[in-house]
Design an enzyme around this catalytic site. Structure first.
Site, mmCIF file in Angstrom:
data_model
loop_
_atom_site.group_PDB
_atom_site.id
_atom_site.type_symbol
_atom_site.label_atom_id
_atom_site.label_comp_id
_atom_site.label_asym_id
_atom_site.label_seq_id
_atom_site.Cartn_x
_atom_site.Cartn_y
_atom_site.Cartn_z
ATOM 1 N N SER A 23 1.107 -5.639 -1.541
ATOM 2 C CA SER A 23 0.708 -4.273 -1.899
ATOM 3 C C SER A 23 0.581 -4.057 -3.398
ATOM 4 O O SER A 23 -0.014 -3.066 -3.826
ATOM 5 C CB SER A 23 1.702 -3.261 -1.315
ATOM 6 O OG SER A 23 2.950 -3.325 -1.990
ATOM 7 N N LYS A 90 6.648 -0.401 -6.040
ATOM 8 C CA LYS A 90 5.402 0.337 -6.224
ATOM 9 C C LYS A 90 5.306 0.804 -7.674
ATOM 10 O O LYS A 90 6.264 0.714 -8.447
ATOM 11 C CB LYS A 90 5.330 1.567 -5.313
ATOM 12 C CG LYS A 90 5.509 1.303 -3.826
ATOM 13 C CD LYS A 90 4.350 0.563 -3.195
ATOM 14 C CE LYS A 90 4.584 0.352 -1.700
ATOM 15 N NZ LYS A 90 3.551 -0.527 -1.114
#
Length: 208
Positions: A23, A90
């Site tokens: 991701s 993230k």
């Protein structure tokens, strides 16, 4: 004494973390090891836009997951047990008070009305988001997204859940400051310069 010192450093100062998925490509690859600075936001500090953070998703990305037992949690915090599948990495896009929208006529994200140039970290070929959104980040929360947007389950995917996709600041384990392994790709994970354009536009995350 060496073992005790190492455990204390691992539990309270800095510890390695294995990137679990793609991701965050192309900044981070699956299996990369990053060094997480657990003191980055201590002493009245706070996450800033552009930081790569490691956080526990229980209560936000995983609202129905039980907390680990006391022993398991202690071992995890000491670095003696794997972080498990509740921990994510993230990039912070918005902090408390920010309005984050996607996307403008130019195809860019906007933070407090300012278009964000993400070319320095967004995976080439990816759009900033295929999902439109318009959110004001609550105080004490973060809006986070992966750099590989088409393969990232991030704040956008949890808009309809408790917390509205945002992550509580108190669930942040630390800031990923260094890519340590593989050795040929060792580098610091600095905050992209593009986020400087948003400073002073609002929110509760301005540098102090």
């Amino acid at each position: 004494m060496c073992v005790v010192t190492l455990l204390l450093v691992n539990a309270f100062v800095a510890r390695p973390f294995a990137v679990p998925s793609g991701s965050m490509e192309g900044t981070l690859q699956p299996g990369d090891r990053v060094l997480v600075n657990q003191l980055a936001y201590a002493f009245d500090g706070h996450p800033q836009r552009g930081d790569v953070v490691v956080f526990d998703g229980i209560g936000s990305f995983l609202p129905y997951r039980d907390e680990p037992s006391g022993v398991k949690r202690l071992l995890t915090e000491a670095g003696l047990a794997p972080a498990g599948d509740t921990v994510y990495v993230k990039r912070v896009i918005g902090v408390g008070g920010d309005r984050v929208t996607c996307c403008g006529s130019d195809g860019r994200l906007r933070v407090n009305g300012v278009p964000l140039d993400e070319s320095a970290y967004l995976l080439p070929g990816d759009a900033p988001s295929a999902v439109p959104f318009d959110i004001v980040v609550p105080s004490g929360k973060l809006w986070v997204m992966g750099d590989h947007r088409s393969a990232s389950r991030d704040s956008r995917d949890h808009l309809g859940e408790p917390g509205g996709g945002t992550v509580p600041v108190n669930r942040v384990i630390g800031r990923a400051d260094w890519l340590l392994f593989p050795l040929g790709r060792t580098t610091s994970l600095d905050r992209p310069a593009a986020f400087a354009a948003i400073e002073g536009t609002g929110g509760h995350g301005e540098p102090r």
